[in-house]
Scaffold this motif. Structure first.
Motif, mmCIF file in Angstrom:
data_model
loop_
_atom_site.group_PDB
_atom_site.id
_atom_site.type_symbol
_atom_site.label_atom_id
_atom_site.label_comp_id
_atom_site.label_asym_id
_atom_site.label_seq_id
_atom_site.Cartn_x
_atom_site.Cartn_y
_atom_site.Cartn_z
ATOM 1 N N CYS A 177 12.998 8.609 -1.224
ATOM 2 C CA CYS A 177 12.566 8.779 -2.617
ATOM 3 C C CYS A 177 11.339 9.669 -2.786
ATOM 4 N N GLU A 178 10.776 10.132 -1.683
ATOM 5 C CA GLU A 178 9.538 10.910 -1.797
ATOM 6 C C GLU A 178 9.754 12.153 -2.657
ATOM 7 N N THR A 179 8.798 12.413 -3.527
ATOM 8 C CA THR A 179 8.864 13.583 -4.392
ATOM 9 C C THR A 179 9.042 14.867 -3.577
ATOM 10 N N GLN A 180 9.797 15.790 -4.133
ATOM 11 C CA GLN A 180 9.974 17.086 -3.472
ATOM 12 C C GLN A 180 8.795 18.009 -3.762
ATOM 13 N N ARG A 181 7.974 17.611 -4.712
ATOM 14 C CA ARG A 181 6.799 18.420 -5.042
ATOM 15 C C ARG A 181 5.635 17.992 -4.163
ATOM 16 N N SER A 182 4.973 18.926 -3.537
ATOM 17 C CA SER A 182 3.870 18.561 -2.641
ATOM 18 C C SER A 182 2.669 19.503 -2.779
ATOM 19 N N ASP A 195 -3.193 24.276 -8.048
ATOM 20 C CA ASP A 195 -3.977 25.361 -7.447
ATOM 21 C C ASP A 195 -3.594 25.626 -5.990
ATOM 22 N N GLY A 196 -2.425 25.140 -5.582
ATOM 23 C CA GLY A 196 -1.849 25.550 -4.304
ATOM 24 C C GLY A 196 -2.165 24.720 -3.077
ATOM 25 N N GLU A 197 -2.825 23.579 -3.242
ATOM 26 C CA GLU A 197 -3.151 22.749 -2.071
ATOM 27 C C GLU A 197 -1.992 21.793 -1.771
ATOM 28 N N THR A 198 -1.689 21.643 -0.487
ATOM 29 C CA THR A 198 -0.599 20.752 -0.081
ATOM 30 C C THR A 198 -1.094 19.309 0.008
ATOM 31 N N ILE A 199 -0.345 18.425 -0.616
ATOM 32 C CA ILE A 199 -0.691 17.006 -0.667
ATOM 33 C C ILE A 199 0.318 16.212 0.154
ATOM 34 N N LYS A 200 -0.169 15.216 0.875
ATOM 35 C CA LYS A 200 0.718 14.316 1.621
ATOM 36 C C LYS A 200 0.513 12.890 1.118
ATOM 37 N N PHE A 201 1.502 12.058 1.380
ATOM 38 C CA PHE A 201 1.462 10.686 0.864
ATOM 39 C C PHE A 201 1.727 9.659 1.961
ATOM 40 N N ASP A 202 1.003 8.542 1.863
ATOM 41 C CA ASP A 202 1.251 7.379 2.717
ATOM 42 C C ASP A 202 1.783 6.253 1.840
ATOM 43 N N TYR A 203 2.610 5.391 2.423
ATOM 44 C CA TYR A 203 3.213 4.284 1.678
ATOM 45 C C TYR A 203 2.942 2.996 2.438
ATOM 46 N N MET A 204 2.439 1.997 1.753
ATOM 47 C CA MET A 204 2.140 0.738 2.449
ATOM 48 C C MET A 204 2.026 -0.425 1.483
ATOM 49 N N GLN A 214 -8.027 15.467 -10.589
ATOM 50 C CA GLN A 214 -7.246 15.145 -11.775
ATOM 51 C C GLN A 214 -6.717 16.420 -12.430
ATOM 52 N N ASN A 215 -5.614 16.267 -13.145
ATOM 53 C CA ASN A 215 -4.978 17.384 -13.860
ATOM 54 C C ASN A 215 -4.478 18.486 -12.926
ATOM 55 N N LYS A 216 -4.076 18.087 -11.724
ATOM 56 C CA LYS A 216 -3.527 19.054 -10.767
ATOM 57 C C LYS A 216 -2.102 18.708 -10.346
ATOM 58 N N GLY A 217 -1.492 17.747 -11.035
ATOM 59 C CA GLY A 217 -0.095 17.425 -10.753
ATOM 60 C C GLY A 217 0.147 16.293 -9.776
ATOM 61 N N ILE A 218 -0.924 15.709 -9.243
ATOM 62 C CA ILE A 218 -0.762 14.680 -8.204
ATOM 63 C C ILE A 218 -0.208 13.379 -8.780
ATOM 64 N N GLY A 219 -0.705 12.983 -9.949
ATOM 65 C CA GLY A 219 -0.169 11.779 -10.587
ATOM 66 C C GLY A 219 1.307 11.921 -10.889
ATOM 67 N N GLY A 220 1.705 13.105 -11.312
ATOM 68 C CA GLY A 220 3.117 13.358 -11.592
ATOM 69 C C GLY A 220 3.983 13.250 -10.355
ATOM 70 N N MET A 221 3.442 13.689 -9.217
ATOM 71 C CA MET A 221 4.186 13.577 -7.954
ATOM 72 C C MET A 221 4.437 12.103 -7.625
ATOM 73 N N MET A 222 3.413 11.273 -7.816
ATOM 74 C CA MET A 222 3.561 9.854 -7.493
ATOM 75 C C MET A 222 4.513 9.164 -8.466
#
Length: 198
Positions: free
Chosen positions: A24-29, A33-42, A129-137
């Protein structure tokens, strides 16, 4: 035939790693402004003390004033227990350096006889904030809601929290049928977005 909400929620809660299991992980990462974000799940119960203190300090930084002015008031012990509840799960965002920059915590619950994925908190450090990270989650949570046969994703937002209301509305969330009416005198809204059946 009516859906057995309790059975669906119980089944969803039994998955040890649901995001990974159902892919289910988002395809957007990438942030705006072009920085790559990674996610942990726990699970909340698997957070280290250090990670939990980070979670709580970010909640407090972002929400302390809002809770103080709310009808609920601010109760630190209650909020700590809520965030570390055995049913709570976390999606934690990390930047390209591996620093934690945000999280959402969610639960599978029965709400008014309907099985839902409830977005309990969604907090991002101010600089991100306002960089799309909340939307990815949210994207991950919505996919997970669909894969586990939850009817919708829900969230509770203070009426005076304009940025948060705007964020959820932007992502397709509207007033839930359980949302207090405008003349209720209550200071929060209950929002939801239906998830498509798989």
């Amino acid at each position: 035939m009516p859906v057995d909400s309790k059975k669906l929620v119980k089944k969803a809660c039994q998955h040890i790693k649901p995001v990974e299991k159902f892919e289910c992980e988002t395809q957007r990462s990438t942030t705006t402004d072009g920085e790559t974000i990674k996610f942990d799940y726990m699970w909340a119960t698997h957070l280290s003390d250090e990670d939990f203190e980070w979670v709580f300090s970010l909640f407090k930084e972002n929400m302390y004033d809002m809770y103080h002015k709310s009808q609920w008031g601010y109760d630190e012990n209650s909020k700590r227990n809520e965030l570390r509840a055995t049913t709570s799960r976390f999606i934690i965002a990390k930047n390209s350096k591996g620093d934690k920059i945000g999280y959402t915590t969610y639960r599978f619950v029965v709400d008014h006889n309907i099985p839902v994925a409830y977005c309990w908190e969604l907090q991002i450090v101010p600089a991100y904030q306002n960089k799309g990270i909340g939307g990815m989650m949210l994207d991950t949570l919505e996919k997970l809601s669909s894969k586990t046969n939850m009817s919708k994703v829900m969230a509770t937002v203070f009426l005076y929290n304009g940025p948060s209301l705007g964020f959820f509305h932007k992502h397709g969330y509207n007033s839930d049928v359980t949302c207090p009416s405008d003349d209720s005198g209550l200071d929060y809204a209950i929002l939801s977005k239906e998830t498509p059946s798989t």
